[in-house]
Structures are given as C-alpha cells and as structure tokens.
Design an enzyme around this catalytic site. Structure first.
Site, PDB file in Angstrom:
ATOM      1  N   PRO A   9     127.258  -7.792  44.994  1.00 48.30           N
ATOM      2  CA  PRO A   9     128.413  -7.062  45.498  1.00 48.30           C
ATOM      3  C   PRO A   9     128.194  -6.437  46.870  1.00 48.30           C
ATOM      4  O   PRO A   9     127.101  -5.941  47.166  1.00 48.30           O
ATOM      5  CB  PRO A   9     128.627  -5.974  44.441  1.00 48.30           C
ATOM      6  CG  PRO A   9     127.357  -5.868  43.702  1.00 48.30           C
ATOM      7  CD  PRO A   9     126.730  -7.221  43.748  1.00 48.30           C
ATOM      8  N   ASN A  10     129.241  -6.454  47.669  1.00 50.64           N
ATOM      9  CA  ASN A  10     129.306  -5.825  48.992  1.00 50.64           C
ATOM     10  C   ASN A  10     128.529  -6.580  50.062  1.00 50.64           C
ATOM     11  O   ASN A  10     128.594  -6.198  51.235  1.00 50.64           O
ATOM     12  CB  ASN A  10     128.824  -4.360  48.937  1.00 50.64           C
ATOM     13  CG  ASN A  10     129.741  -3.499  48.086  1.00 50.64           C
ATOM     14  OD1 ASN A  10     130.935  -3.430  48.342  1.00 50.64           O
ATOM     15  ND2 ASN A  10     129.208  -2.876  47.042  1.00 50.64           N
ATOM     16  N   ARG A  65     128.534  -3.237  57.779  1.00 51.21           N
ATOM     17  CA  ARG A  65     128.255  -2.185  56.800  1.00 51.21           C
ATOM     18  C   ARG A  65     126.928  -1.502  57.112  1.00 51.21           C
ATOM     19  O   ARG A  65     125.900  -2.184  57.213  1.00 51.21           O
ATOM     20  CB  ARG A  65     128.180  -2.858  55.428  1.00 51.21           C
ATOM     21  CG  ARG A  65     127.587  -2.034  54.310  1.00 51.21           C
ATOM     22  CD  ARG A  65     127.174  -2.945  53.151  1.00 51.21           C
ATOM     23  NE  ARG A  65     126.709  -2.177  52.014  1.00 51.21           N
ATOM     24  CZ  ARG A  65     126.003  -2.670  51.015  1.00 51.21           C
ATOM     25  NH1 ARG A  65     125.683  -3.955  50.987  1.00 51.21           N
ATOM     26  NH2 ARG A  65     125.601  -1.889  50.029  1.00 51.21           N
ATOM     27  N   TYR A  73     121.239  -2.118  56.629  1.00 50.11           N
ATOM     28  CA  TYR A  73     121.339  -3.542  56.293  1.00 50.11           C
ATOM     29  C   TYR A  73     121.276  -4.484  57.498  1.00 50.11           C
ATOM     30  O   TYR A  73     121.268  -5.699  57.326  1.00 50.11           O
ATOM     31  CB  TYR A  73     122.638  -3.794  55.517  1.00 50.11           C
ATOM     32  CG  TYR A  73     122.689  -3.056  54.208  1.00 50.11           C
ATOM     33  CD1 TYR A  73     121.928  -3.490  53.117  1.00 50.11           C
ATOM     34  CD2 TYR A  73     123.452  -1.912  54.052  1.00 50.11           C
ATOM     35  CE1 TYR A  73     121.960  -2.794  51.912  1.00 50.11           C
ATOM     36  CE2 TYR A  73     123.484  -1.213  52.853  1.00 50.11           C
ATOM     37  CZ  TYR A  73     122.736  -1.661  51.786  1.00 50.11           C
ATOM     38  OH  TYR A  73     122.765  -0.978  50.605  1.00 50.11           O
ATOM     39  N   ASN A 104     120.098 -12.003  45.342  1.00 49.32           N
ATOM     40  CA  ASN A 104     120.085 -10.616  45.808  1.00 49.32           C
ATOM     41  C   ASN A 104     121.123  -9.899  44.966  1.00 49.32           C
ATOM     42  O   ASN A 104     122.315  -9.947  45.257  1.00 49.32           O
ATOM     43  CB  ASN A 104     120.452 -10.537  47.293  1.00 49.32           C
ATOM     44  CG  ASN A 104     120.502  -9.087  47.776  1.00 49.32           C
ATOM     45  OD1 ASN A 104     120.467  -8.153  46.967  1.00 49.32           O
ATOM     46  ND2 ASN A 104     120.590  -8.899  49.080  1.00 49.32           N
ATOM     47  N   ALA A 142     123.861  -4.011  44.243  1.00 46.45           N
ATOM     48  CA  ALA A 142     124.082  -2.875  43.338  1.00 46.45           C
ATOM     49  C   ALA A 142     123.830  -3.242  41.882  1.00 46.45           C
ATOM     50  O   ALA A 142     123.433  -2.385  41.083  1.00 46.45           O
ATOM     51  CB  ALA A 142     125.506  -2.343  43.498  1.00 46.45           C
ATOM     52  N   GLU A 201     114.078 -12.556  43.058  1.00 45.84           N
ATOM     53  CA  GLU A 201     114.971 -11.454  43.447  1.00 45.84           C
ATOM     54  C   GLU A 201     114.626 -11.009  44.864  1.00 45.84           C
ATOM     55  O   GLU A 201     113.459 -10.757  45.165  1.00 45.84           O
ATOM     56  CB  GLU A 201     114.745 -10.297  42.463  1.00 45.84           C
ATOM     57  CG  GLU A 201     115.564  -9.055  42.747  1.00 45.84           C
ATOM     58  CD  GLU A 201     115.144  -7.873  41.843  1.00 45.84           C
ATOM     59  OE1 GLU A 201     114.247  -8.057  40.978  1.00 45.84           O
ATOM     60  OE2 GLU A 201     115.681  -6.782  42.024  1.00 45.84           O
ATOM     61  N   HIS A 215     115.797  -8.426  48.346  1.00 49.32           N
ATOM     62  CA  HIS A 215     116.581  -7.302  48.856  1.00 49.32           C
ATOM     63  C   HIS A 215     116.408  -7.205  50.366  1.00 49.32           C
ATOM     64  O   HIS A 215     115.283  -7.343  50.866  1.00 49.32           O
ATOM     65  CB  HIS A 215     116.122  -5.988  48.209  1.00 49.32           C
ATOM     66  CG  HIS A 215     116.378  -5.938  46.741  1.00 49.32           C
ATOM     67  ND1 HIS A 215     117.615  -5.691  46.214  1.00 49.32           N
ATOM     68  CD2 HIS A 215     115.564  -6.158  45.674  1.00 49.32           C
ATOM     69  CE1 HIS A 215     117.555  -5.742  44.892  1.00 49.32           C
ATOM     70  NE2 HIS A 215     116.322  -6.033  44.532  1.00 49.32           N
ATOM     71  N   ARG A 219     114.365   4.191  49.470  1.00 41.86           N
ATOM     72  CA  ARG A 219     115.719   4.748  49.439  1.00 41.86           C
ATOM     73  C   ARG A 219     115.911   5.713  48.252  1.00 41.86           C
ATOM     74  O   ARG A 219     114.942   6.247  47.745  1.00 41.86           O
ATOM     75  CB  ARG A 219     116.731   3.594  49.393  1.00 41.86           C
ATOM     76  CG  ARG A 219     116.594   2.662  50.634  1.00 41.86           C
ATOM     77  CD  ARG A 219     117.592   1.533  50.632  1.00 41.86           C
ATOM     78  NE  ARG A 219     118.964   2.042  50.719  1.00 41.86           N
ATOM     79  CZ  ARG A 219     120.051   1.299  50.477  1.00 41.86           C
ATOM     80  NH1 ARG A 219     119.891   0.016  50.118  1.00 41.86           N
ATOM     81  NH2 ARG A 219     121.251   1.811  50.575  1.00 41.86           N
TER      82      ARG A 219
END
Lengths: 147, 147, 147, 147, 147, 147, 147, 147, 147, 147, 147, 147
Positions: free
Chosen positions: E10-11, E18, E23, E75, E78, E99, E101, E108
């Site tokens: 998502p996003n 963004r 990012y 990825n 969220a 996976e 990121h 974070r």
C-alpha cells in the site's frame, strides 16, 4: 596522596571527533588534563584507563583494592546498559565508586535510561559534559574525606 | 550577582528527623546554609523555596523568568516520579535546570528509577547526600558562565 | 443564561511565552476573550479558572453542581496524565464535561497518550490550538440543549 | 469553493440500526445531510466516501491531492486501531486531516484507546455522536483559512 | 525464462511524491523499469502488482503457484506490521519469498520494527531505497539457481 | 581503490562446522574468498577482521575513519542483540555501515529479533546465507558511488 | 428453511494444497459439500462466501440481517487476530455467530492465541479440522431452535 | 487521651451526593460523627482533616509527630494510586498508619488495584463503606495499646 | 583420560575476598584444587580457565572440540545474563556443557533469574557454593559415560 | 463399546444454582443424563468424574490409559487457567482430549482468556452451555473413529 | 444464632512456629479461641476449617449455602494468589465473604500484591496479625445485620 | 541415621511411560531404588512421597520438622510454576530443601522458566534426568554435614 582509579568506557577515546552535538568538542586528553589539574590541587594521584574491552575494565577494578586505590571514578559509557560484569566487579571491591556521564542519558533513547552500574555506585552524575567528571572527582574527594 | 532559584520538593522540610539511614542527619536549614555560603563565594544570590505543594512549585517555576532567575536547582523528591506538571513548568521557561537527589534513587525501589523531570533538565546528580546540592550549584555556576 | 465552568490546568498561564512551536502564540487572556465572545453569542456565562494546583481544580469541580453550572470545559494539561483526583471529581458531579487540548497529545511523547480524564468526560477534542476550546464550548452548548 | 474529502470507515453504513446505545439513532445519510448543509453555508464542497475496504480508503486518500482536496475529514472506525496503511496514506499526502469518532473511544474497550491514525492527523474529536463530524468540519474550515 | 511475482504494498504508488526524505525521489515506475532491466539481463520475466488492498495481494500470492511463478519479491509496506493474511498466504504457497523495504524500518517508529512477514520469507532487505529491490531480485535469482 | 572494512562477529570463525542447518556448510575462509573476488571486480580493497571480542570490534571501528575506510560491512552475530558499544562505535564514525546476517534472524528465537546495531546502519540484509555478505558489499558499493 | 451465512476467511481457498500438516488434505469444496449435506438434513439453506478481502466479509455481514440470515458460521482465519472491522460487523447485526478454526489455534504461535472475533460470537470451536465446521453448524442449529 | 490524626483524601467532601452506588449515602459529617462517638468511648481524641490538596495532606502528616499524634487513620482516596509524596510523608514520621477505603478497590478499575500508600502503612481495610473507618480506628486503638 | 574444559567467568578470580555473604570464603584456587582432586579420582584431566573477557571464553569454547575436550563445566557468572556470544559458542560445538552457580541465582535480583546459557546446556546447578562445581563435574562424568 | 472419561472441574457440582446468567439453569445431573443418552446412541460408555480437587483429576487422567479409556472429555473450569499439573497429565497419556467450556471464556475477564490445557488438547469448544459437552462428545467420537 | 464459616488456608496450621517475624507468635488455636469468644458475645456460631487442600476449601464453600451459613470469613493464604477455583466457589454461593490476611501483603513480594479472591469478596483486611480476623468477624456481623 | 524427606510432585508416578523424549525411560520405582541405595551408603533414611495433590505435599512438608527430617529433596514438577502454597510450606519449616528437575526446564516452554519454589530452596538442579535426584541427595548430605 590518595590514589584514584579513573575509568573511561568504550568509544570515549573518540571524544572530540564523535557526534559533537551529543558529546561536545573536548577530547579525552583534554578532559584528562583537567582532571589531573584538579587532582593535583586536591593532593590526589589519578590512574587513568580507557578501554573498549569490558574484560579490561573488570580486570582493573578487580585489581583496584590490591593497588590501594581509594575510590573509582567511572564513565561506563555503553557498558552502563549492558554489563553485569562491570557491576559485579564494582560490588566485589570495598571501594566507593561514582558513575558519570557526559550526556544526559535520561534525555536520550529509552535503552539509555537503565544503568546496571548505578545501584552499586555511591552516586551518579549525568549531563554536564566534561564537567560531569570534575563534579564526580569532587564528590569522590568528599567521600574519601568522610570515610 | 546571578539569581538562582533553589527548590526543595515534598517532605524535605523533615530532613534530619526522617529516615536518617536514607537521607542523613543534616537538616534542611543546614543544607541551605551550606548553599548560601557557596553562593556568596561565587557571587550568586539564592531564592530558596520548600513546598509540599506541586502547585506552588509549578507557580514559582512559571514565574522564574519574570523574576530574572538565571538557573534552577531542584530536588523534586517524590514529585520526580509523579509530576508532569513540574516537568512541563521547567520545559516552559527558558532557564537551565539541574535535578539533584540526596539518596541514590537507582539503588532504591523500582518506582524511584524513573524521573519525569530529568529529560527536561540539563543534568542530574543523585546519591551524594547534601553534597548533591553543592555539586548541583557548582554545575549551575558553570552553565551560567558558559551560556 | 447557562453557566459554564471553564478550567485551565497547570502551566496554561504561561501560554504565548511557552514552547510556541507546540502551544502557539496566543496568550490565555486572548483565548479567554475568544471564549467569552462565543459564550455571549450563545447566551452562556463563563466562570473561568486557571490553576497549577490539582487541589483547587478538584475543589472547584466538587463545588460546581452547588454553583449551578450546566457543564464543564476542561483542559487538564499535565493533570491529564497524572490526576485520578480530577477524574474522580468529574465523575462525582452530575454535570457533563468536555476535555480539550491545544496540542495533538497523540503526536507527542508516549506518556501523553493516556488520559485519566477522558473516560469520565463526554468527549475529547485535541490538537486544534485555541480552536480546541471553541469547538469544546460548541459541543457543550449542544449537550446542554439536548439534555 | 474548497473541496473536502469525507471518509466514513467500516460498518458506518449500518448507523441507526447498529448498537444504538453506543452509536445513536441517526443514519449515515442523515449525518451526511447535516454535513452537506454546513458545507454549503461555509462554501465547501464535500466528496463523501463510505467503505468497508481499507484498500479503497487508501486509494482515495492517495488520490486526494491530485483531486485537489483541501482537507480530509475521516472517521476511521475499526481501522483506527488496525490500519498502518491508512496512516501511511494520510502521512503521504500534503493535506491536513482531522480524525473524528462518534463514541468516546477512551470510555470503551482497551484496544480502542490506541489510534494508528491520530499521530498523522491535525487533531482528533471523539465522543459527541454526529456532532463530532460537525465539529470536525468546522475545525477543517479553520485550518484551511489559516493555512 | 523464470517468472517472478513482484508485489508492491500500500501507498507505494505514491513514491516520488510522498515523504521524500524517507522514501526518496524515484517513482514506482522508475523502480519497476530498473527491475525489468535487471530481470531481462538475468533471463527473468516479472509480473508486477501494486495494490493498496490486502485482499488483492493475498489473492495474487495464493494464485502464484498455479501461475508458475518461481519466486516472490514483496515490499509489504504497511502490511508488514498488520497483515497475518499476507503472512499466511506466503506460508501457504511452496515458493520462496524475499521481503524488501525502501527505508530502514529499524531506524523508524517502534511499531515498524516488527514484521509479520519476515518469519515466512527466505530473507529480508531493508534500508537501501530502490536498491533494496535490486538486491532482493538478485537474492531471488540466486535462490532459484540453487533450489 | 575504495577501502572497505569487513567485520565478522563472534563464533563466525566456526562456520562450516557449526550448526550447519542454520549457518550452512561454507567456511569463513570461503566466504572471504568470495568477497575478495567481488571486491577485486569492483575495484575495492577489503580489510577483513573476525573477532570474538567486542572490544576489538569497537577498536577497529573507532580507528576506521583514520584508516581511511569508505564503508563498513558487518555481521555482528551475537553482538547484534547485546552490544551497545558496537552500536555507539558505528554511530561515532562518519562512515556508512551495512549489517548482514547469514540466517533469517526474524525466523529464530525472540531475542534475535532485536538489533542494537540496525538503527545506526544504512540498512540490513538477513537470511541469505553467504550471499547476505555479497549483497551487502554490493549495497556498500552503491552507497559509496552515490555519496 | 433457515438461511445460514457461512464465511471462509483469507487463504481458505487454498485448503488441500496448503500446509497439509496444519490444515489437512480436504479442499474447501469438499468441506462445503459436507456442510451442504448436513444443512439439507436439518432443513437449512447455506449461503457460502470465501474471501481474502476483509471489506467483502464486512460487507456481507453488514448485509446479513437484511438478507434474512438466521445465523453466521465464520472461520475468520488470519482476520481472527487482526480485524476489528469484522468484529464490529458481527456486533452490529442482531444475529448469533459462531467462530470455527480448523487448527487448534492455542497450540500454535502466540499471536494466534488472541481473537478479536471471539468476544462478540456466541461460542468458538477450534482444532477439529473440517469437523469444526460441522460442529459449528450443529451449534448454530441449536441456537436458532432455542432463540 | 490518645490523639489520632484522621485524614480524608480528595472528593470525600462530596460523600452522600457522589456516585451513591459506589460510595453509599452517608455524608462525611455523619462518618465523622460515628468516628467521634467511637473515639470518645475509647478515650481517643480525633483531629480530622479533609483535603483535596496533596500538599496539605503531606503538611499535616509531616507535622504529626510534633503535634503528638499517636497514630494516623487515612483514606487517601484518589491519592492512593498517584501520590508518592503522601507515601513518603507517612514513611517519614515514626507513627503507625492505617489505610482505609469505602469501596472494595480490588473490584473496580485496574488502576485502583495499586496503592502507593499500603506498603508504608501497618495494614489496609477496603470495601466496608463507612464501617471501614470504624474498623480502622479499632485497629489503631489496638496498635497503640500494644506498642 | 577424559579431558574436561572448566570455565570460570568474570570476577570469580576475586572469590574469597568478594561479598562473602553471597559467594563464601573459599578462593578460586581452593575450588580448583577440590575439582582437580575429584577429577584425578575419576580419571579426568581438567583444563581450567578463568577470564573476565567474554571474547576469551568464546575463543576457548570454539576451540574446544579441536582440543578434544569431552565436556564443558562453566560458571558464566555475570555473562549468564548478558552474553549471547557465549551461548552461541556452546551451541556451536558438539560437546555437552553444564552450567553452575555458587549462589542461588533465583533468590537474588530479578535480572539474575534469566540465563542466556541454560537453554543450550545439558543442565544447570545453582546455589550450593563450591559444591555446585563438584556436583557439576559428577554430572559431566555421568554424561560422558552414557554418551 | 468405546470407554470415554468425562471430567468436570471445580464448582461444576453447583450448576443450576450458581450464577445462572453465566452458566445456565441446567444441573450437572441433567448434563450428564444428556451425555449418557448420546453415548448410548453412539455405543460409548462414559466414566464421569466431578472433582474440586486438582489432584483427583490428575490421578484419574494418569490412570486413564491403564483403564483403557479411548478419549477424555474435560471441562477444566477454574483449573483451565491455573493448573499445569492437569496439562502435564493430559500430555502424559497417549489419549486424545477435548476441552469444553459452558460459557464463552473469551467474552469474560481477561484471566479467563488463557488456557494451560488447550495446547495439549485436540481442540476446544467454548460458549454453548450444556451443548458444548454434546459437541465435544461428538468430536471425540469422530476422533476415535479416524484414529 | 448466625452461623459463620471460617476458613484458614494452607500453612496456617503452622502459625506460631512459622516465620514469626512475618506471622507472629500466636497459634491458630489461640486465634480460633479469640474468634469463638467474640462470636459468642455476638450470638454467632462459628464453623472453623483449616485446610492445605484447595479442593477441600472449594468443597466447603460450595456446600455453605446448603449448610445455612450466613457469611464466610476467609484467610486464603497462598491460594489468594493462585486459586481461581476458590474465587469461583465464593462467586457461586449467595453469601457475603470477607478476606483477611495476617501480614500486610502489599509490603511483601510483588506476587503477593494480587488477589484472585478480593474481587468477589465484600472487602479485604490485611496486615493486623490475628486482629485481622477479629476485625473481619466484626465486619461480617455488620454485613449480616444490614442485609 | 539422618532422615530425609523425598517429595515427587504431580505426574511423576507416570515416569517411564510418559513423554520419554523429555523424561526418559526410567520409572519412579527405579529412581527411588537408586536413591535408596545411595542413602544407605551415606547412612541416610529416606521417606519418599509421591503425590498429585498439592495439599498432601503441603501437609507432609508442614509436618516435616515434627517428624525430625533433616532435609527435603523435592521435584515439584508442575507445582514448580503454580504453587505458592508449597513455597510457603518450605519457607515455614526450618529445614534446608533442594529442588530438582529431570528435564532442563530452561530449555522448554516459557512458563516453565519460572519457579515459585527456587527462592526458598537452598539450590536447584535441573536437566540431568534421574541423576538430578542423585546429585540433589549428595548436595543435601553435604548441607547436613556442614550445618
């Protein structure tokens, strides 16, 4: 002359070049010079050790009463939060210790708020930069006088 | 002359008669006398407040910059662990504060290991009995000089 | 005219001069003036109290039903996170209360995410600066109308 | 005319027939009508979305700045407590958002006390039934005016 | 040619516009182009999916072994922290997954330090911006070769 | 030629003979040979250190900027979960670091899911066996190029 | 004939090919056939939905009382542990629900021991493979008879 | 005559009109009258204080040994759960204290299950309404006799 | 003759002079002499190491299978609670280990109740003073015989 | 005929007279009669035990394989949450067990959400009143048939 | 005459010879004699049970309403912290119960601060030695009178 | 002859037939025979009790000093983790106790890592199968000799 063991924990050899916003611009050499000056004024002799090795710090503390030190001034740095061995060493020797920190560890990351070392020290001084050491040495001088 | 606000938190009025094994035999009056003597030597003027009322302590801190204090020396005692209001008051005024404790709070009950106040102070000194105040005042003197 | 009790918690007397990035530039006097203006338009009479003393706030809430207030608008500030006494006072009186916060308490330190007060209030408004009060007063007006 | 995105989260389509003691008797259609009326008075145009699908809500938020919305009014309902994706979507777009809740989430089950959404919103309004939306829209109007 | 399923959570459709400090400036299209280029060089065929809908991602993973994919590069964004369904989908299909990121999730917020997905993946790569995907694709190529 | 510091943490000297189901059959010598081969191709020079002594690793990191290393590739092994000293050392030097793990630490015991090191590294790669190092070196090459 | 809504959560479409040691060899089609047979014997009509989309499940539950279902039989699968929206949907409709699980969720990973759904269901049946559904349907038949 | 200090904490002035289902119908005046009657029978003199101010309670306890009180009977009410200052005050004076509560605090909200005060009192009596005070005074009478 | 590796962790060199109430009056030399005597009787040869350095202990354990030791007897002392490296070393070598403690660690501070080492040892013996070592050596003798 | 051991835990002897809103009106005798009827139909013989004594339940389970029981149906009641001994007994005998509860334990107090027993049972049925037993016996019948 | 059930939990048979500094010198027989004397004065008849068996205590409580007891006075001792069965027994019978403790359980180990029993009792009395029983019986007398 | 009380906790009667991979193949009878043989050699007389009833174990411990036992050897089994009553019994009698476990409880489920019993025992021996008892008896012999 009262002999004092001064211990600087891991990474303190990098002072002056390391994250200056947290630890300030003074080098370890300059801090030691200030401590020596104060010691001389108060008729103390300092034995100064810096080590990144937990074992060396445990060794020197364990040896301290044989070496006839009257007190220990220690900035355990990262070992504050991880070393039971340093804690046990301080508890094992019949000499008062004072814990000092350059930065205010209570205004930093959560894991820096817990000290394995503090419960076995006489007291703790945190947040005054190099002056933390100066205050710590004064505190020790007073402890020795009153013991 | 630099004006310094000195705050003694709850129950410190009982010093000298209260749990002597933890807090020692010196009364608050005697501690204040020692502080005044040191202040005079360093050309400082102390305004000393003792209160068992959180609100009074918040009041006096909030008023401190108007009263032209250069720094705050505070032993928050029990409020260390319970008062967000005192914390917010210190954060609200543009004056450096130093937190002191008579006993080594890290060698006592778990709930005394956490300070609401420390993160908004310049530094913390804990465990040296009345000398904690003396060291704290010296630290403040240095902070004022360097600011 | 509906009488409303407005309570400003600790340190809010410092608004306008305190951490402006968090709390904004408006003083408490200016906020009160805005509230009074809105109240007048809605035929409400405000009784406004600011106190750094938890006990005074508990006193005035406990007295509120005798004083014939129709509702309570409260920014408990630091007491949000520490005062069970203020919570119990609100629960003890048969008057709807609304909790407001200038800053978004959920975007700040962890300890500010928990409110002792919210569970006994009708609702909570957080994060809109002085407008939080305005919205809170509107909400109260509506509550009174519908009760 | 300022365009506002209004988002109703999961199960809000059932309002008026769902657990009336918690959520009240007003239907979503009636709430929307109230919002439209207020919007018209304030020269705002509302785009209203209700969805039980987290992904649809993320889609519409992500699209919001392209669609030229000035602000977001969101009742995330159940997603308040479980959706990092909605949180990240709000954080990803440069538009102020306000979170509203019909019920006082702090007076309900523990898991409803934590909001993933609140820290990335401008503010939160909780507990006033349909009026929470009205207050939220007013808050947004003010935010847009002052930005 | 080895078919690889690439999933963007998502996003991620908002990349480039963004929160650039977290990012980076590269868009998802540009990242995909880089991945396609590398895939071509390594004789792989990519099937790329971006979705803000957990259900769509679960659908496509569940379908993956029927579609004859040799591996999954994901990825989860969220959903990393909230989706047991995606975790179960990966565990349900006999295909290795990696996976990735963009940001260093361990530097974070606390809630981003926990991954539901990592325990069922072959490995995790975090913090290298778009290069995380490139490294992940290389890792998958190696896994396929050795399986 | 870019000089890179490669650090292997405790017990990695035992690779190839130690819990092969977790760590694989390749010895540390073989991993180093692979790294050297890749380094040569990319015009990098490696300085490789394996140590079971936290202090030695802190020493070599603290010395790294004087030794003109451009980056650090580190598998902290057991120190990942226990060493604040290694963390502080990496934070103290102005050189990017990448953390690698042979096994997928998130698929193992709970205590291995937390890394003191990750928050001060550029990124983390976990679970690809010896290829984790290869991917890490590639990541570093890219970081150096873009810095 | 009593109409029953049967809901299969995410990844249950993969039954028979997915982790057979945990979930068994029977496909979802075979389970549904068994349920249909039992329903016919008991004069029930089943409406069976499988979805990987939380939103679809919330939609169908919210619609259930309009569709005149007498009860809900749900295996929420991964949503058991993550979906407040499904919980709220079940709580929102005046129809008894029964939660079933193929595997014994209390003998698996810790995060599977907590159900958001159970507190709003009539009861829960876990661990009997496909028979969990059969038992659940029997339980529902009984609930309908006694209501 | 033995002098006893009786302390009623915050909001107890509202007894009789406050949440009668929890606290009963008796007013504080009526409770005090009962206590006075019992005291007279046992040749005790009561000094009764009710305060919503933590500071006042700390003041009066700190003063208690100078005022020649033989024992303290205290219902700390909300301060039970929040006041370290009251705890420290009781610990500071060499007088036995007994803690009483009208309601059974262990059958109420979780935060009421923890008492800062109990560990420094002789004992605790909770749940008997006004009779808790009567029992507490009897207990104190016995303590004084046996000391 | 079976060769046994005996490891004494940090601060055990201070035995006999260190906190006698916890650790007793016997020196490490005396304990070693007792162990040697028992070993001789059982046809074992001991290699005894005391170190305050975690790294040295990891080194010697890692080397142990090459050195043809049949078993390890270890008192990890402070490293019990902090060293994953020692744990990993023991797990890495195919030799049974037994953990011993002089004091009953379960009757001391909370942080001493958790052992990183115990899960990878054959068994643990705690609380019998020097006899803990004797019992541990007997246990090892038995393990070797039965393996 | 298959012999089944049926165990009713503490306080279940009081059914029918005990908290009827939670446990219903049926007595244990009536439940047993229902179970016997179902058993007869399915060619099972029940041995029914009710005990308030953990030890008796452990005894009878430990004896169960000698007594040639094919399965255990147990409502551990309060022991669900406190008895490791019952758990260990079930794990110790090679007989499948099914755990049942009259009430929905997941809709009650937090401490009732955790079962020591569930992880060693085949499955768990909770919330259907006396029917939980009926369903449990059916489940056991199926288990025996398929084993 | 009102019949009262008095229950002494595990190890209370050892009073007078067990840890006298915690539990005092009075034997259980002497305590019972004091209780009998008080009962006689108040026209009560006591049935006194001491048991180390949780099951016996559950039995006798479950039987209590049939035996026509008007109230229960219980010192659950160790079962305070571990027995849900005793809790459920008390909740199951329609008779008021009072919990007493000889020692102040809030001044002892952490695990003694939590009572499974208190939430289902009318009230709790802790810390007054044998007088706790006397006060408890008085409290019960009052409860019976007012019921 | 020294009399020793040997206590085997719940389910140990099943040894030899129970989960052999954890508890081994030796029966309790065989273990007792080994203990008797060792006792005879050391001039000890054993009184051996196995019970699944916590109350019986508490009874026999409470009786132990009257029965003139010199020491207690106890494998509390499941009661290790749940019985405060057994703990209190051991603390109540002036006789040294040693806790033994067949399996290494620190290498098993989390709930087995905590012992209520250990803090009141002289020491603990865990993980050596039947030899744990032998070592425990030797330890006791030594304790008796030195007391």
């Amino acid at each position: 002359m009262d002999k004092i063991l001064v211990i600087h924990g891991p990474n303190l050899n990098l002072l002056g070049q390391r994250e200056e916003d947290i630890y300030g611009k003074m080098t370890l050499g300059e801090i030691n010079a200030q401590l020596e000056a104060l010691a001389q004024k108060n008729n103390m002799a300092l034995h100064i050790v810096q080590s990144n090795h937990e074992g060396e710090i445990v060794d020197v503390i364990g040896q301290s009463s044989k070496d006839d030190f009257k007190a220990i001034l220690i900035n355990p740095a990262a070992f504050t939060h991880t070393s039971v061995a340093v804690r046990d060493a301080i508890a094992a020797v019949p000499i008062p210790a004072v814990e000092v920190h350059l930065s205010n560890i209570y205004a930093r990351e959560d894991f820096r708020h817990t000290s394995h070392i503090a419960p076995v020290c006489h007291g703790q001084i945190s947040g005054f930069g190099p002056q933390s050491y100066i205050l710590g040495l004064q505190a020790l001088g007073n402890l020795i006088k009153n013991s």
